[in-house]
Design an enzyme around this catalytic site. Sequence first.
Site, PDB file in Angstrom:
ATOM      1  N   ALA A  74       0.822  -1.213   0.000  1.00 19.67           N
ATOM      2  CA  ALA A  74       0.000   0.000   0.000  1.00 19.67           C
ATOM      3  C   ALA A  74       0.856   1.264   0.000  1.00 19.67           C
ATOM      4  CB  ALA A  74      -0.903  -0.012   1.235  1.00 19.67           C
ATOM      5  N   TYR A 141       8.709  10.516  -4.176  1.00 16.70           N
ATOM      6  CA  TYR A 141       8.214   9.132  -4.154  1.00 16.70           C
ATOM      7  C   TYR A 141       9.341   8.173  -3.776  1.00 16.70           C
ATOM      8  CZ  TYR A 141       7.274   4.492  -5.966  1.00 16.70           C
ATOM      9  OH  TYR A 141       7.183   3.136  -6.082  1.00 16.70           O
ATOM     10  N   LEU A 190       4.095   3.366 -19.706  1.00 16.53           N
ATOM     11  CA  LEU A 190       4.289   3.231 -21.150  1.00 16.53           C
ATOM     12  C   LEU A 190       3.486   2.080 -21.764  1.00 16.53           C
ATOM     13  CD1 LEU A 190       5.853   4.239 -23.647  1.00 16.53           C
ATOM     14  CD2 LEU A 190       7.531   2.443 -23.162  1.00 16.53           C
ATOM     15  N   ARG A 282      10.834  13.884 -20.410  1.00 15.18           N
ATOM     16  CA  ARG A 282      10.098  14.050 -19.155  1.00 15.18           C
ATOM     17  C   ARG A 282      11.135  14.274 -18.061  1.00 15.18           C
ATOM     18  NH1 ARG A 282       6.255   9.163 -17.248  1.00 15.18           N
ATOM     19  NH2 ARG A 282       8.255   8.163 -16.887  1.00 15.18           N
ATOM     20  N   GLY A 284      13.371  14.167 -14.950  1.00 18.48           N
ATOM     21  CA  GLY A 284      13.704  13.121 -13.966  1.00 18.48           C
ATOM     22  C   GLY A 284      13.845  11.732 -14.545  1.00 18.48           C
TER      23      GLY A 284
HETATM   24  N1  UDP Z   1       7.290   7.071 -21.576  1.00 20.01           N
HETATM   25  C1  UDP Z   1       6.987   7.723 -22.764  1.00 20.01           C
HETATM   26  N2  UDP Z   1       5.707   8.142 -22.963  1.00 20.01           N
HETATM   27  C2  UDP Z   1       4.707   7.931 -22.046  1.00 20.01           C
HETATM   28  C3  UDP Z   1       5.022   7.257 -20.850  1.00 20.01           C
HETATM   29  C4  UDP Z   1       6.327   6.833 -20.659  1.00 20.01           C
HETATM   30  O1  UDP Z   1       7.845   7.944 -23.622  1.00 20.01           O
HETATM   31  O2  UDP Z   1       3.563   8.363 -22.284  1.00 20.01           O
HETATM   32  C5  UDP Z   1       8.670   6.599 -21.359  1.00 20.01           C
HETATM   33  C6  UDP Z   1       9.319   7.187 -20.116  1.00 20.01           C
HETATM   34  O3  UDP Z   1      10.009   8.369 -20.465  1.00 20.01           O
HETATM   35  C7  UDP Z   1      10.253   6.074 -19.683  1.00 20.01           C
HETATM   36  C8  UDP Z   1       9.559   4.795 -20.146  1.00 20.01           C
HETATM   37  O4  UDP Z   1       8.607   5.206 -21.128  1.00 20.01           O
HETATM   38  O5  UDP Z   1      11.470   6.169 -20.350  1.00 20.01           O
HETATM   39  C9  UDP Z   1       8.838   4.063 -19.049  1.00 20.01           C
HETATM   40  O6  UDP Z   1       8.018   4.991 -18.365  1.00 20.01           O
HETATM   41  P1  UDP Z   1       6.952   4.558 -17.284  1.00 20.01           P
HETATM   42  O7  UDP Z   1       6.217   5.803 -16.865  1.00 20.01           O
HETATM   43  O8  UDP Z   1       6.141   3.421 -17.807  1.00 20.01           O
HETATM   44  O9  UDP Z   1       7.817   3.985 -16.090  1.00 20.01           O
HETATM   45  P2  UDP Z   1       9.020   4.642 -15.239  1.00 20.01           P
HETATM   46  O10 UDP Z   1      10.290   4.224 -15.932  1.00 20.01           O
HETATM   47  O11 UDP Z   1       8.826   6.112 -15.207  1.00 20.01           O
HETATM   48  O12 UDP Z   1       8.866   4.014 -13.904  1.00 20.01           O
END
Ligand code: UDP
Length: 324
Positions: A74, A141, A190, A282, A284
């Site tokens: 959780a 987070y 993604l 994006r 970070g």
């Molecule tokens: N990503 C993307 N477009 C999206 C969502 C994610 O290009 O709409 C990319 C994001 O920059 C990362 C990868 O996909 O490199 C995985 O992102 P996700 O948010 O699934 O997981 P994270 O790695 O942030 O935990």
Amino acid sequence: MKTLITGGAGYIGSHCVKKFLEQGHEVVVLDNLSRGHQEAVPQNVELEVINLLDADKLKPLLEKHKIEAIVHFAAFAYVGESVESPAEYYQNNVVGSFNLIKAAAEIGIKKFVFSSTCSLYGNPDSIPISEEESIKPINPYAKTKMMVENILADFNRAYGLNYVALRYFNAAGADPSGSIGESHEPETHLIPLVIQTALGEREKILVFGDDYKTEDGTCIRDYIHVNDLSDAHLKALEYLNDGNESTAINLGTGSGFSVLEIIKEVEKIADAPVKFEIVDRREGDPAVLVADNKKAKKLLGWSPQNKLSDIILHALNWHKNPKY
Ligand code: UDP
């Protein structure tokens, strides 16, 4: 062994509940249903709708059910939201976990499996990432997960509460039965977004940056099937049951795929085109996150059973007919 699974109505938690039941464990689910789905909890499983911030309720709950082990999922888990609302994240994830850990220690529960994250490595110095990598989270987070790991380490030393912190890479996929799957509101991950685009539910997927130092310029991640994660939780509990020492363990496949490779694989498996648009990075996002999973193999006797194609096939199966 009677096990409390917190967050058992959530994505990874519900898959873990299913796995534990299949292996003959007795399970009680604690979930406040703020983000979880009641439909994800089987009807024959006791569901306690309780908030971990209600500290007074936790010891009575653990005693009532004679809980012997805890698997703790959780938590709030959106990086972006944690940057905007750190107070909520520290309160929910750190204070909530602390309340649970303290109640467990006071009652004398000795086995605790914690849902942690590879994001506490921040921008790692070396790939693949082993557990020796320095801990330097770059968002609230991930900091909440680091803090809970620290609390567990201190409680282990002082009170003998034994734990395994499992640091997941990118959880994805769904149970092949189609009965449970990934359903986030909003969805930011993604693989579900690409699948929803292939199914015509979204016009296009935005690719966050194609100027990273990777082969095709897009970010590389290590996608791990949610049922392989569940299996590791079961094995982590067996590891503690055997009297082994507390530790933190990475859970990933050891193989990385770029955003464009994911899009191509979904196009192939769904047999449908996926429209995408390259946009700015994006904030970070590290370029590459891939696990060194030797420790999980050695200590838990675990190795991932599902390939990327299984992850996408099972996720596609779920998204064609989501139950919640
Ligand atoms: N990503 C993307 N477009 C999206 C969502 C994610 O290009 O709409 C990319 C994001 O920059 C990362 C990868 O996909 O490199 C995985 O992102 P996700 O948010 O699934 O997981 P994270 O790695 O942030 O935990």
